[in-house]
Scaffold this motif. Structure first.
Motif, PDB file in Angstrom:
ATOM      1  N   THR A  13       0.872  -1.163   0.000  1.00  0.00           N
ATOM      2  CA  THR A  13       0.000   0.000   0.000  1.00  0.00           C
ATOM      3  C   THR A  13       0.912   1.217   0.000  1.00  0.00           C
ATOM      4  O   THR A  13       1.865   1.278   0.767  1.00  0.00           O
ATOM      5  CB  THR A  13      -0.889   0.010   1.254  1.00  0.00           C
ATOM      6  OG1 THR A  13      -1.703  -1.156   1.234  1.00  0.00           O
ATOM      7  CG2 THR A  13      -1.757   1.244   1.298  1.00  0.00           C
ATOM      8  N   ILE A  14       0.631   2.175  -0.870  1.00  0.00           N
ATOM      9  CA  ILE A  14       1.490   3.350  -0.992  1.00  0.00           C
ATOM     10  C   ILE A  14       0.668   4.601  -0.707  1.00  0.00           C
ATOM     11  O   ILE A  14      -0.418   4.780  -1.242  1.00  0.00           O
ATOM     12  CB  ILE A  14       2.113   3.422  -2.396  1.00  0.00           C
ATOM     13  CG1 ILE A  14       3.006   2.205  -2.620  1.00  0.00           C
ATOM     14  CG2 ILE A  14       2.890   4.715  -2.576  1.00  0.00           C
ATOM     15  CD1 ILE A  14       3.591   2.100  -3.993  1.00  0.00           C
ATOM     16  N   ALA A  15       1.208   5.475   0.151  1.00  0.00           N
ATOM     17  CA  ALA A  15       0.574   6.745   0.483  1.00  0.00           C
ATOM     18  C   ALA A  15       1.415   7.884  -0.078  1.00  0.00           C
ATOM     19  O   ALA A  15       2.648   7.822  -0.049  1.00  0.00           O
ATOM     20  CB  ALA A  15       0.448   6.899   1.987  1.00  0.00           C
ATOM     21  N   ILE A  16       0.747   8.912  -0.584  1.00  0.00           N
ATOM     22  CA  ILE A  16       1.425  10.082  -1.135  1.00  0.00           C
ATOM     23  C   ILE A  16       0.909  11.311  -0.388  1.00  0.00           C
ATOM     24  O   ILE A  16      -0.301  11.533  -0.292  1.00  0.00           O
ATOM     25  CB  ILE A  16       1.150  10.233  -2.643  1.00  0.00           C
ATOM     26  CG1 ILE A  16       1.630   8.998  -3.399  1.00  0.00           C
ATOM     27  CG2 ILE A  16       1.802  11.500  -3.184  1.00  0.00           C
ATOM     28  CD1 ILE A  16       1.209   8.975  -4.858  1.00  0.00           C
ATOM     29  N   ASP A  17       1.839  12.101   0.136  1.00  0.00           N
ATOM     30  CA  ASP A  17       1.510  13.323   0.869  1.00  0.00           C
ATOM     31  C   ASP A  17       2.133  14.493   0.113  1.00  0.00           C
ATOM     32  O   ASP A  17       3.342  14.688   0.147  1.00  0.00           O
ATOM     33  CB  ASP A  17       2.064  13.221   2.289  1.00  0.00           C
ATOM     34  CG  ASP A  17       1.644  14.376   3.178  1.00  0.00           C
ATOM     35  OD1 ASP A  17       0.744  15.140   2.774  1.00  0.00           O
ATOM     36  OD2 ASP A  17       2.212  14.501   4.269  1.00  0.00           O
ATOM     37  N   GLN A  18       1.305  15.245  -0.585  1.00  0.00           N
ATOM     38  CA  GLN A  18       1.792  16.328  -1.449  1.00  0.00           C
ATOM     39  C   GLN A  18       1.695  17.670  -0.738  1.00  0.00           C
ATOM     40  O   GLN A  18       0.666  18.017  -0.172  1.00  0.00           O
ATOM     41  CB  GLN A  18       0.981  16.370  -2.732  1.00  0.00           C
ATOM     42  CG  GLN A  18       1.488  17.394  -3.705  1.00  0.00           C
ATOM     43  CD  GLN A  18       0.753  17.317  -5.025  1.00  0.00           C
ATOM     44  OE1 GLN A  18      -0.098  16.480  -5.238  1.00  0.00           O
ATOM     45  NE2 GLN A  18       1.086  18.211  -5.918  1.00  0.00           N
ATOM     46  N   HIS A  19       2.810  18.407  -0.750  1.00  0.00           N
ATOM     47  CA  HIS A  19       2.866  19.751  -0.173  1.00  0.00           C
ATOM     48  C   HIS A  19       3.264  20.733  -1.267  1.00  0.00           C
ATOM     49  O   HIS A  19       3.553  20.328  -2.395  1.00  0.00           O
ATOM     50  CB  HIS A  19       3.890  19.806   0.975  1.00  0.00           C
ATOM     51  CG  HIS A  19       3.495  18.949   2.128  1.00  0.00           C
ATOM     52  ND1 HIS A  19       2.734  19.401   3.169  1.00  0.00           N
ATOM     53  CD2 HIS A  19       3.747  17.641   2.377  1.00  0.00           C
ATOM     54  CE1 HIS A  19       2.526  18.418   4.021  1.00  0.00           C
ATOM     55  NE2 HIS A  19       3.135  17.343   3.573  1.00  0.00           N
ATOM     56  N   ALA A  20       3.325  21.990  -0.946  1.00  0.00           N
ATOM     57  CA  ALA A  20       3.651  23.019  -1.938  1.00  0.00           C
ATOM     58  C   ALA A  20       5.042  22.841  -2.526  1.00  0.00           C
ATOM     59  O   ALA A  20       5.257  23.060  -3.709  1.00  0.00           O
ATOM     60  CB  ALA A  20       3.528  24.408  -1.323  1.00  0.00           C
ATOM     61  N   GLU A  21       6.010  22.416  -1.703  1.00  0.00           N
ATOM     62  CA  GLU A  21       7.384  22.331  -2.191  1.00  0.00           C
ATOM     63  C   GLU A  21       8.022  20.959  -2.027  1.00  0.00           C
ATOM     64  O   GLU A  21       9.239  20.818  -2.147  1.00  0.00           O
ATOM     65  CB  GLU A  21       8.234  23.388  -1.488  1.00  0.00           C
ATOM     66  CG  GLU A  21       7.770  24.790  -1.827  1.00  0.00           C
ATOM     67  CD  GLU A  21       8.681  25.859  -1.265  1.00  0.00           C
ATOM     68  OE1 GLU A  21       9.818  25.555  -0.900  1.00  0.00           O
ATOM     69  OE2 GLU A  21       8.226  27.018  -1.207  1.00  0.00           O
ATOM     70  N   LYS A  39      11.265  11.200   0.236  1.00  0.00           N
ATOM     71  CA  LYS A  39      10.798  12.581   0.157  1.00  0.00           C
ATOM     72  C   LYS A  39      11.436  13.207  -1.073  1.00  0.00           C
ATOM     73  O   LYS A  39      12.648  13.153  -1.255  1.00  0.00           O
ATOM     74  CB  LYS A  39      11.179  13.368   1.402  1.00  0.00           C
ATOM     75  CG  LYS A  39      10.579  14.754   1.420  1.00  0.00           C
ATOM     76  CD  LYS A  39      10.747  15.407   2.760  1.00  0.00           C
ATOM     77  CE  LYS A  39      10.040  16.757   2.769  1.00  0.00           C
ATOM     78  NZ  LYS A  39      10.122  17.392   4.074  1.00  0.00           N
ATOM     79  N   PHE A  40      10.609  13.762  -1.931  1.00  0.00           N
ATOM     80  CA  PHE A  40      11.056  14.416  -3.146  1.00  0.00           C
ATOM     81  C   PHE A  40      10.952  15.924  -2.954  1.00  0.00           C
ATOM     82  O   PHE A  40       9.883  16.432  -2.629  1.00  0.00           O
ATOM     83  CB  PHE A  40      10.180  14.015  -4.343  1.00  0.00           C
ATOM     84  CG  PHE A  40      10.207  12.543  -4.659  1.00  0.00           C
ATOM     85  CD1 PHE A  40      11.130  12.047  -5.554  1.00  0.00           C
ATOM     86  CD2 PHE A  40       9.313  11.673  -4.062  1.00  0.00           C
ATOM     87  CE1 PHE A  40      11.151  10.698  -5.853  1.00  0.00           C
ATOM     88  CE2 PHE A  40       9.327  10.326  -4.353  1.00  0.00           C
ATOM     89  CZ  PHE A  40      10.253   9.841  -5.250  1.00  0.00           C
ATOM     90  N   ALA A  41      12.049  16.641  -3.135  1.00  0.00           N
ATOM     91  CA  ALA A  41      12.036  18.100  -3.036  1.00  0.00           C
ATOM     92  C   ALA A  41      11.598  18.686  -4.373  1.00  0.00           C
ATOM     93  O   ALA A  41      11.736  18.059  -5.419  1.00  0.00           O
ATOM     94  CB  ALA A  41      13.413  18.619  -2.663  1.00  0.00           C
ATOM     95  N   GLY A  42      11.086  19.892  -4.316  1.00  0.00           N
ATOM     96  CA  GLY A  42      10.671  20.554  -5.550  1.00  0.00           C
ATOM     97  C   GLY A  42       9.398  19.932  -6.091  1.00  0.00           C
ATOM     98  O   GLY A  42       8.488  19.598  -5.346  1.00  0.00           O
ATOM     99  N   CYS A  43       9.365  19.754  -7.379  1.00  0.00           N
ATOM    100  CA  CYS A  43       8.178  19.220  -8.048  1.00  0.00           C
ATOM    101  C   CYS A  43       8.556  17.970  -8.832  1.00  0.00           C
ATOM    102  O   CYS A  43       8.904  18.047 -10.006  1.00  0.00           O
ATOM    103  CB  CYS A  43       7.600  20.286  -8.973  1.00  0.00           C
ATOM    104  SG  CYS A  43       6.050  19.794  -9.738  1.00  0.00           S
ATOM    105  N   PRO A  44       8.495  16.782  -8.202  1.00  0.00           N
ATOM    106  CA  PRO A  44       8.855  15.563  -8.917  1.00  0.00           C
ATOM    107  C   PRO A  44       7.832  15.260 -10.012  1.00  0.00           C
ATOM    108  O   PRO A  44       6.658  15.632  -9.900  1.00  0.00           O
ATOM    109  CB  PRO A  44       8.828  14.490  -7.837  1.00  0.00           C
ATOM    110  CG  PRO A  44       7.859  15.004  -6.839  1.00  0.00           C
ATOM    111  CD  PRO A  44       8.032  16.501  -6.858  1.00  0.00           C
ATOM    112  N   THR A  45       8.287  14.594 -11.027  1.00  0.00           N
ATOM    113  CA  THR A  45       7.372  14.194 -12.098  1.00  0.00           C
ATOM    114  C   THR A  45       6.623  12.935 -11.671  1.00  0.00           C
ATOM    115  O   THR A  45       7.039  12.229 -10.743  1.00  0.00           O
ATOM    116  CB  THR A  45       8.135  13.900 -13.400  1.00  0.00           C
ATOM    117  OG1 THR A  45       8.962  12.748 -13.186  1.00  0.00           O
ATOM    118  CG2 THR A  45       8.985  15.084 -13.833  1.00  0.00           C
TER     119      THR A  45
END
Length: 59
Positions: A13-21, A39-45
Motif C-alpha cells: 500500500t502506498i501513500a502520497i503526501d503532497q505539499h507546496a514544495e 521525500k522528493f524536493a521541488g516538483c517531482p514528475t
C-alpha cells in the motif's frame, strides 16, 4: 466502504503526501509490515514517483 482480501504475498500500500514544495511517499508491505519512505524536493514528475513505487515498494 467495500473491503477486499489481499491474495498476494507481494502486495504493498502506498501513500502520497503532497505539499507546496515537496512530496513524501511511504510504502507498507501488507504481508510483512515493513515500511519504506521517500521525500522528493521541488516538483517531482509522475515518472519519478512511479519509478520509486516500482522499485521502492516493499514486498
Amino acid at each position: 466502504m467495500q473491503e477486499h482480501a489481499v491474495r498476494s504475498s507481494r502486495a504493498s500500500t502506498i501513500a502520497i503526501d503532497q505539499h507546496a514544495e515537496s512530496v513524501a511517499m511511504r510504502a507498507l508491505g501488507v504481508s510483512t509490515g515493513e515500511t519504506r519512505s521517500a521525500k522528493f524536493a521541488g516538483c517531482p514528475t509522475a515518472d519519478d514517483m512511479v519509478e520509486w513505487a516500482a522499485t521502492g515498494a516493499v514486498t
